[in-house]
Design an enzyme around this catalytic site. Sequence first.
Site, short mmCIF file in Angstrom:
data_model
loop_
_atom_site.label_atom_id
_atom_site.label_comp_id
_atom_site.label_asym_id
_atom_site.label_seq_id
_atom_site.Cartn_x
_atom_site.Cartn_y
_atom_site.Cartn_z
N GLU A 319 0.80 -1.24 0.00
CA GLU A 319 0.00 0.00 0.00
C GLU A 319 0.83 1.29 0.00
O GLU A 319 0.52 2.24 0.71
CB GLU A 319 -0.95 0.01 1.22
C1 TNX Z 1 -4.32 -4.12 4.66
S1 TNX Z 1 -2.59 -6.42 4.51
C2 TNX Z 1 -3.06 -3.85 5.18
C3 TNX Z 1 -2.94 -3.40 6.56
C4 TNX Z 1 -4.28 -3.28 7.24
C5 TNX Z 1 -5.15 -4.42 6.84
C6 TNX Z 1 -6.47 -4.46 7.53
C7 TNX Z 1 -1.54 -5.39 4.29
C8 TNX Z 1 -0.28 -5.85 3.82
N1 TNX Z 1 -1.89 -4.12 4.53
O1 TNX Z 1 -2.24 -2.19 6.63
O2 TNX Z 1 -4.07 -3.28 8.61
O3 TNX Z 1 -5.38 -4.37 5.46
O4 TNX Z 1 -7.17 -5.62 7.26
#
Ligand code: TNX
Length: 521
Positions: A319
């Site tokens: 992300e």
């Molecule tokens: C996605 S999974 C994220 C996290 C969040 C999560 C909540 C991932 C690698 N990144 O930053 O906490 O979703 O479900």
Amino acid sequence: MSPVAPRPRSVPSNELSAYADLVPAPVGAEPTPGVHWTLSATTAIHTHPAPVAVAVAEHLAAVLRRATGHPLPVVPDDGPGPIRLHFSRDGVPEHSEGYRLDVTADGVTVAARTAAGLFHGTQTLRQLLPAGVESGTAGPGPWTVPGGYVVDRPRFAYRGAMLDVARHFRPVADVLRFIDLISLYKINHLHLHLTDDQGWRIAIDNWPLLAEYGGASEVGDGPGGHYSKADYRRIVEYAATRAITVVPEIDVPGHTNAALAAYAELSPDRTSPPVYTGTEVGFSALAVHSETTYDFLHDVFTEIAALTPGPYLHVGGDEAFKVPAADYATFMARTQPLVVATGKTVMGWHQLADTAHSPGRVIQFWGTSDRDDTVADAVARGARVVLSPANRAYLDMKYATDTPVGHDWAGLLEVRDVYDWDPGSFLAGVPESAVLGVEAPLWTESVTTMAEVELMLFPRLPAIAELGWSPAGTRDWAGFARRLAAQGPRWSAAGITFHRSPQISWPADASVPSAAQPPAT
Ligand code: TNX
């Protein structure tokens, strides 16, 4: 904690089905009808004198002393004893984590090639004893183990659980309890999500404000916190006594607001943002064109690697919405070699997949579909995969709409959703030979207490543990549901908070003692 009430019958409750009730299902197990052995006030644990074996014996002794009130001395191995832990290859599966357990009228023998194998064998032994063995206070017994044998080894090398200590900090004692809980089911990796926008949780000597300032916040109004190096070493050492390797994650280049708040020079505009205590994602990024960023990463990875006996250093990589794709690729092409230079193997979320390969690197898949061409391409270039599909393995997803905490962006995940898939054939283009294993991540944006952590873990964590450990041929929902039901009284006896999944026919005594307990904190 209230012990499970003794059952008014002469045949111990565990005698009839204990070997058929094990979770995770073993490779092979058979009861010997009519044979049993009973632990008593004079039972000693005879162990190989190597410190790693003594540590396993001492852990078993501590569990058994608590519940039985018996002294259970740990003594050097001098041949068959009532409980014997020894190193052997005889009849032990050829695997570093394999073990053989035999129960005869004379006692219990656990044989393995390594301390990890001995440890897993002792976790199996706990499940062969009556549920009251998990109680924190001494009960009357009888502490009878039905005769039989178990021959066992894992399907996958990596069986993980992740705890997000960045969104909500958890003190060391909670992490140690988390380790105890996951080790019951032969999980062998603890992935600690140590850094995120809301907090930086590990002391770095060269950049002290990361933890001191960047660690003093968390989601909401909580005080946050961080681990000193001594704290962190304690976690790593404790995990090792439970056959668990710690995988530290430093999430970059996104999810870095806490680091940017501590050091303006890491920020693209050289300005520190305010501390962040919300739950949005994807808004922060390191300055990917600045040499200072790579000096910073060099220092952090070097210090983390020095605290890490295990092979993996997780660089996050998810992300990073503020970083253009080309810059992201450049950043990862510089960052991964910094990890390799510390002697560690790169692990990262699957957004890393189409960046430069590094030797043996591990891609952690958290998508929700059964196809990801970038991951398949990375595998073709030599990467291995840990599977954490969010719609199968994310323990922060709610069970049902009325689950008091958690998310639902990847769906509602009841225990059957978590159990009923095959890691060996899940992702197109990722054959079983490229699957290092499975991991259940627990993100903690809304999870604030240990009782909530436990609620999200149980009963789903044992499902992931079983997918990682048990032979593919044992996968059968009806059988698993029956075996899982038999775990309920153990969790009640141990004071573990768990979700009474309506998919499972819990025995009557699974709900009584726990419901009577004050909520854990
Ligand atoms: C996605 S999974 C994220 C996290 C969040 C999560 C909540 C991932 C690698 N990144 O930053 O906490 O979703 O479900």
